[in-house]
Motif scaffolding. Structure first.
Motif, PDB file in Angstrom:
ATOM      1  N   ILE A  65     -29.169  39.595 -79.785  1.00 36.07           N
ATOM      2  CA  ILE A  65     -29.373  41.001 -80.112  1.00 36.07           C
ATOM      3  C   ILE A  65     -29.381  41.775 -78.806  1.00 36.07           C
ATOM      4  N   VAL A  66     -28.633  42.874 -78.760  1.00 31.62           N
ATOM      5  CA  VAL A  66     -28.548  43.685 -77.546  1.00 31.62           C
ATOM      6  C   VAL A  66     -28.966  45.109 -77.899  1.00 31.62           C
ATOM      7  N   LEU A  67     -30.011  45.591 -77.232  1.00 27.48           N
ATOM      8  CA  LEU A  67     -30.508  46.945 -77.429  1.00 27.48           C
ATOM      9  C   LEU A  67     -30.079  47.794 -76.244  1.00 27.48           C
ATOM     10  N   VAL A  68     -29.363  48.891 -76.517  1.00 26.03           N
ATOM     11  CA  VAL A  68     -28.844  49.747 -75.449  1.00 26.03           C
ATOM     12  C   VAL A  68     -29.218  51.192 -75.738  1.00 26.03           C
ATOM     13  N   ASP A  69     -29.769  51.868 -74.726  1.00 27.37           N
ATOM     14  CA  ASP A  69     -30.056  53.296 -74.842  1.00 27.37           C
ATOM     15  C   ASP A  69     -29.153  54.046 -73.874  1.00 27.37           C
ATOM     16  N   PRO A  73     -23.651  58.998 -72.103  1.00 24.60           N
ATOM     17  CA  PRO A  73     -22.745  58.094 -71.400  1.00 24.60           C
ATOM     18  C   PRO A  73     -21.573  58.835 -70.748  1.00 24.60           C
ATOM     19  N   ASP A  74     -21.239  58.418 -69.534  1.00 27.04           N
ATOM     20  CA  ASP A  74     -20.044  58.961 -68.885  1.00 27.04           C
ATOM     21  C   ASP A  74     -18.856  58.075 -69.219  1.00 27.04           C
ATOM     22  N   VAL A  75     -17.722  58.323 -68.581  1.00 29.01           N
ATOM     23  CA  VAL A  75     -16.503  57.569 -68.891  1.00 29.01           C
ATOM     24  C   VAL A  75     -16.703  56.076 -68.627  1.00 29.01           C
ATOM     25  N   ALA A  76     -17.362  55.749 -67.516  1.00 29.59           N
ATOM     26  CA  ALA A  76     -17.586  54.335 -67.184  1.00 29.59           C
ATOM     27  C   ALA A  76     -18.484  53.675 -68.224  1.00 29.59           C
ATOM     28  N   ALA A  77     -19.510  54.400 -68.662  1.00 31.14           N
ATOM     29  CA  ALA A  77     -20.419  53.844 -69.657  1.00 31.14           C
ATOM     30  C   ALA A  77     -19.708  53.629 -70.987  1.00 31.14           C
ATOM     31  N   MET A  78     -18.840  54.547 -71.365  1.00 26.61           N
ATOM     32  CA  MET A  78     -18.112  54.391 -72.624  1.00 26.61           C
ATOM     33  C   MET A  78     -17.166  53.194 -72.560  1.00 26.61           C
ATOM     34  N   ALA A  79     -16.546  52.988 -71.409  1.00 27.58           N
ATOM     35  CA  ALA A  79     -15.674  51.820 -71.256  1.00 27.58           C
ATOM     36  C   ALA A  79     -16.486  50.536 -71.369  1.00 27.58           C
ATOM     37  N   THR A  80     -17.691  50.552 -70.804  1.00 24.85           N
ATOM     38  CA  THR A  80     -18.567  49.383 -70.892  1.00 24.85           C
ATOM     39  C   THR A  80     -19.005  49.138 -72.331  1.00 24.85           C
ATOM     40  N   LEU A  81     -19.327  50.208 -73.049  1.00 24.21           N
ATOM     41  CA  LEU A  81     -19.704  50.066 -74.452  1.00 24.21           C
ATOM     42  C   LEU A  81     -18.563  49.471 -75.268  1.00 24.21           C
ATOM     43  N   LEU A  95     -25.609  44.592 -82.078  1.00 27.40           N
ATOM     44  CA  LEU A  95     -25.887  45.699 -81.179  1.00 27.40           C
ATOM     45  C   LEU A  95     -26.699  46.777 -81.886  1.00 27.40           C
ATOM     46  N   VAL A  96     -27.683  47.313 -81.174  1.00 26.68           N
ATOM     47  CA  VAL A  96     -28.411  48.508 -81.605  1.00 26.68           C
ATOM     48  C   VAL A  96     -28.309  49.489 -80.458  1.00 26.68           C
ATOM     49  N   ILE A  97     -27.602  50.584 -80.667  1.00 27.76           N
ATOM     50  CA  ILE A  97     -27.318  51.552 -79.607  1.00 27.76           C
ATOM     51  C   ILE A  97     -27.938  52.886 -79.973  1.00 27.76           C
ATOM     52  N   SER A  98     -28.739  53.431 -79.079  1.00 24.93           N
ATOM     53  CA  SER A  98     -29.313  54.752 -79.307  1.00 24.93           C
ATOM     54  C   SER A  98     -28.645  55.749 -78.378  1.00 24.93           C
ATOM     55  N   ASN A 115     -19.613  46.660 -85.670  1.00 25.98           N
ATOM     56  CA  ASN A 115     -20.466  47.298 -86.683  1.00 25.98           C
ATOM     57  C   ASN A 115     -21.907  47.423 -86.195  1.00 25.98           C
ATOM     58  N   PRO A 116     -22.105  48.099 -85.066  1.00 31.20           N
ATOM     59  CA  PRO A 116     -23.464  48.220 -84.527  1.00 31.20           C
ATOM     60  C   PRO A 116     -24.295  49.219 -85.311  1.00 31.20           C
ATOM     61  N   GLN A 117     -25.606  49.149 -85.143  1.00 29.73           N
ATOM     62  CA  GLN A 117     -26.462  50.219 -85.629  1.00 29.73           C
ATOM     63  C   GLN A 117     -26.525  51.272 -84.523  1.00 29.73           C
ATOM     64  N   ILE A 118     -26.198  52.507 -84.874  1.00 29.63           N
ATOM     65  CA  ILE A 118     -26.262  53.604 -83.923  1.00 29.63           C
ATOM     66  C   ILE A 118     -27.403  54.523 -84.342  1.00 29.63           C
ATOM     67  N   LEU A 119     -28.334  54.746 -83.431  1.00 30.40           N
ATOM     68  CA  LEU A 119     -29.487  55.597 -83.683  1.00 30.40           C
ATOM     69  C   LEU A 119     -29.345  56.871 -82.863  1.00 30.40           C
ATOM     70  N   VAL A 120     -29.692  58.005 -83.463  1.00 30.53           N
ATOM     71  CA  VAL A 120     -29.566  59.290 -82.775  1.00 30.53           C
ATOM     72  C   VAL A 120     -30.954  59.868 -82.524  1.00 30.53           C
ATOM     73  N   ASN A 121     -31.319  60.024 -81.254  1.00 27.90           N
ATOM     74  CA  ASN A 121     -32.631  60.540 -80.854  1.00 27.90           C
ATOM     75  C   ASN A 121     -33.754  59.901 -81.676  1.00 27.90           C
ATOM     76  N   PRO A 122     -33.818  58.578 -81.721  1.00 24.96           N
ATOM     77  CA  PRO A 122     -34.741  57.927 -82.654  1.00 24.96           C
ATOM     78  C   PRO A 122     -36.196  57.962 -82.212  1.00 24.96           C
ATOM     79  N   LEU A 123     -37.084  57.977 -83.203  1.00 23.42           N
ATOM     80  CA  LEU A 123     -38.496  57.707 -82.974  1.00 23.42           C
ATOM     81  C   LEU A 123     -38.663  56.215 -82.684  1.00 23.42           C
TER      82      LEU A 123
END
Length: 324
Positions: A65-69, A73-81, A95-98, A115-123
């Motif tokens: 399981i990989v948790l990423v906040d 993200p800039d261009v480099a971060a998007m390429a890494t994602l 993957l769980v990406i916020s 098919n990651p879980q994408i969270l937007v400004n999560p609590l």
């Protein structure tokens, strides 16, 4: 907000070893909270670090399981994602990406395979719920595959817990929190009917045309007008609101971004993303990559979804719908 203790005695791989988690976030407090939640879930933190360590691209054994906040993200971060998404799809890692609302389209476009879980400004509670969903959907932790009804039940329970968590978070005036404070995950949950799955059992007639887009937009406006006079939570029905929006867009030959569709759903974006995933899984929505920019993706009404909506409008009559 104080977190309740919870454990998963079977949170282990086929060899009986605790599932390992990798945590990447720039915020020290967030990394600490995530590590605490992961440990309470009976999992092992394999590594924790900031986004620079993930962006470095060093060959490393990531956790199951990989948790990423990555809020911005800039261009480099998007390429890494995108690379992480491909790697997770091949390895079976979850993957769980916020992220933030402003970066949602970019992050969604980068993650087309795993098919990651994408969270937007999560609590914090929403992050815990996401971790619980990963465990619930991990094959080694359950005895059978999730059925369609199981998926909807899990979605209902997730949002009901999110509703409670959001309310509690608003009451917790002493919390300094780093998550979303307005809106939270609070709304009344409605699920789409599962009757569409019996489609092959019906005697099919030629599909009628979809209704005039102006009619559909009128219905959407009428539904939105209720929030001016009544609590919007009483009428939250994200699946139907998104179906209406995509129906109008299909007639108008317009493309709909995931951010736009989340707004059209009338519920918090993290909730809307869960519904979008469910609707894609059900075959009612299609994810369509942008040919001009592979980092972007759109959501469209599928042929199956269009068939269902066309037959629905033909069944109830457009005059009746205009009065809805």
């Amino acid at each position: 907000m104080a977190q309740a203790d919870f454990t998963y005695d079977l949170a282990a791989d086929a060899a009986g070893l605790p599932l390992a988690v990798s945590i990447f976030a720039d915020c020290d407090m967030l990394r600490g909270d995530l590590e605490d939640d992961v440990t309470q879930a009976g999992l092992t933190v394999r590594e924790r670090g900031d986004l620079h360590q993930l962006l470095a691209g060093d060959a490393r054994a990531l956790g199951e399981i990989v948790l990423v906040d990555c809020p911005n993200p800039d261009v480099a971060a998007m390429a890494t994602l995108a690379r992480l998404d491909s790697r997770a799809a091949k390895s079976g890692a979850r993957l769980v990406i916020s992220t933030s609302m402003d970066s949602l389209d970019a992050v969604f476009g980068c993650c087309s395979q795993s098919n990651p879980q994408i969270l937007v400004n999560p609590l914090r509670a929403e992050r815990v719920i996401a971790l619980g969903r990963v465990l619930a959907e991990t094959p080694n932790l359950r005895l059978r595959e999730l059925s369609e009804d199981d998926r909807l039940t899990l979605l209902r329970l997730t949002e009901q817990v999110g509703h409670i968590a959001g309310r509690l978070d608003k009451l917790d005036s002493a919390s300094g929190g780093w998550g979303q404070k307005a809106g939270g995950g609070a709304f009344r949950f409605e699920s789409p009917s599962t009757s569409y799955r019996a489609e092959n059992d019906l005697v099919r007639k030629p599909r009628p045309p979809l209704p005039d887009a102006r009619l559909v937009r009128q219905i959407i406006q009428q539904r939105a007008a209720r929030a001016k006079f009544l609590d919007a939570d009483l009428f939250a029905d994200p699946a139907w609101d998104m179906l209406l929006d995509l129906t109008a867009a299909r007639v108008e030959h317009q493309r709909v971004s995931v951010t736009s569709l989340c707004i059209a759903s009338g519920v918090p974006p993290t909730t809307a993303l869960r519904w979008i995933g469910q609707m894609v899984h059900a075959g009612l929505f299609d994810r369509v990559e942008d040919d001009a920019d592979r980092r972007r993706a759109f959501i469209e009404l599928s042929d199956k979804g269009a068939d269902a909506m066309a037959r629905y409008f033909a069944e109830v009559g457009q005059d009746a719908m205009a009065m809805a």
